[in-house]
Design a protein around this motif. Structure first.
Motif, PDB file in Angstrom:
ATOM      1  N   LYS A 187       0.893  -1.159   0.000  1.00  0.00           N
ATOM      2  CA  LYS A 187       0.000   0.000   0.000  1.00  0.00           C
ATOM      3  C   LYS A 187       0.922   1.196   0.000  1.00  0.00           C
ATOM      4  N   GLN A 237     -10.710  -1.124   0.424  1.00  0.00           N
ATOM      5  CA  GLN A 237     -10.056  -1.732  -0.744  1.00  0.00           C
ATOM      6  C   GLN A 237     -10.180  -3.254  -0.700  1.00  0.00           C
ATOM      7  N   LEU A 258      -9.902  -5.373  -4.262  1.00  0.00           N
ATOM      8  CA  LEU A 258      -8.630  -4.928  -4.854  1.00  0.00           C
ATOM      9  C   LEU A 258      -7.442  -5.691  -4.290  1.00  0.00           C
TER      10      LEU A 258
END
Ligand SMILES: *Cc1c(COP(=O)(O)O)cnc(C)c1O
Length: 358
Positions: A45, A184, A189
């Motif tokens: 991330k 997310q 994702l």
């Protein structure tokens, strides 16, 4: 920008009690890291692009909650904080506060000086912040009364923030980031991480993540790679900071579940094996991780925080010989699932340089 933070969306009462100033655009991207050569899936991330000002990375999310507090009450006021000579926190504070008309004063403590630190000092000087050089922590403490008096404007004392901006309020920046990660995951994702790995310099990032992950209902644990030996940053300290952030949310009226989160050893694990000789002293494993990140993962890291955190991740993921060279001696074992129980593991990239630094 009129973006509403997830903290306000989840707990609408906070919209009136916890002012927010957007300084970057989220969600920050998540992507798989290909090629670490272990069976543990590793994701990143990437917080490097967070921040619209002249510097990015993890300090910007803290400032989104801290600067509105500094602005309360009106009238000019100086923000006073501390850091090392290469402080990313101090630079972010100086650049983003200036845009709000807030002056920043920084008391800087010595750290090993290399090209990276020299460049950072030049940016700090150019930022317009008032710099003081007490050199040691002891002399910093002795000079505090003088610093407070020096930066009082009219009757207004400076807004004093701890190193790294890791007050309970600043910690909310990474509660927000954890809520974003949870969204997310929900959007598909990335899979729900078993672990998220971050460097710990002052603790707000790790503590905020741990609290936010629980509030979002994820089971993800935080591996807190401690890279600073000038502050106490053990798991008890980090969970205590998360507890203070949680109490702040409750005090401001957030409709949280009635039972406190009470983080424990299942939530934050501290890892001290990657510090080397001390804060800002480069290490060989860190240097290898930094090179690997640049060559294989398209990530620009620095030696003080992110390189050490990634070195820990690569070794503990059971990296094996194909990945970061030498990872085997660091504790990784080829063909094992490593220490993360198979993952997935997310590396939080907290470093946000800007090409021209201005
Ligand atoms: C400050 C910093 C950290 C550590 O975050 P804390 O919230 O202070 O623990 C990690 N990475 C980088 C690049 C930083 O500047």
């Amino acid at each position: 920008m009129t973006r509403r933070p997830l903290l306000h969306r989840h707990w609408p009462a906070l919209a009136d009690t916890l002012p927010y100033l957007p300084l970057g655009s989220g969600p920050t991207p998540v992507r798989p890291l290909t090629g670490p050569g272990s069976r543990t899936p590793v994701w990143v991330k990437d917080e490097s692009g967070y921040g619209e000002g002249g510097w990015g990375g993890n300090k910007v999310r803290k400032l989104e909650w801290l600067l509105p507090q500094a602005l309360r009450g009106g009238g000019p006021r100086t923000l006073l904080s501390v850091g090392g000579l290469g402080t990313n926190w101090g630079l972010a504070a100086a650049l983003y506060a200036r845009e709000q008309g807030i002056d920043v004063a920084l008391a800087l403590i010595d750290q090993p000086v290399d090209a990276h630190v020299r460049a950072q000092l030049a940016r700090l000087r150019a930022s317009g912040a008032t710099l003081h050089f007490p050199h040691t922590k002891g002399r910093l403490i002795l000079s505090l009364p003088w610093l407070l008096a020096r930066h009082t404007r009219g009757l207004r004392l400076p807004y004093v923030l701890p190193a790294g901006g890791s007050s309970p309020l600043g910690t909310l920046g990474y509660v927000e980031c954890a809520l974003e990660l949870a969204e997310q995951v929900e959007e598909g994702l990335l899979p729900e991480p078993a672990w998220i790995v971050t460097a710990v310099g002052s603790g707000g990032t790790a503590a905020g993540l741990a609290l936010g992950l629980r509030l979002a209902g994820l089971r993800t644990r935080v591996l807190a790679v401690v890279v600073n030996d000038t502050l106490r940053l053990d798991a008890a300290r980090l969970t205590a900071l998360a507890g203070k952030a949680e109490r702040l949310l409750r005090a401001r009226g957030a409709e949280l579940p009635p039972t406190p989160v009470r983080l424990g050893p299942e939530d934050i694990v501290t890892e001290y094996g990657w510090l080397g000789e001390g804060y800002a002293h480069p290490t060989e494993p860190g240097a290898r991780a930094l090179r690997w990140a640049a060559e294989e993962a398209d990530l620009e890291l620095e030696p003080v925080y992110t390189a050490k955190a990634l070195a820990a991740l690569l070794a503990l993921a059971g990296e094996g010989a194909e990945g970061a060279e030498g990872a085997e001696e660091l504790g990784g074992a080829e063909g094992t699932e490593g220490c993360f129980g198979g993952g997935p593991v997310v590396f939080l990239n907290t470093f946000g340089p800007r090409p021209d630094g201005s």
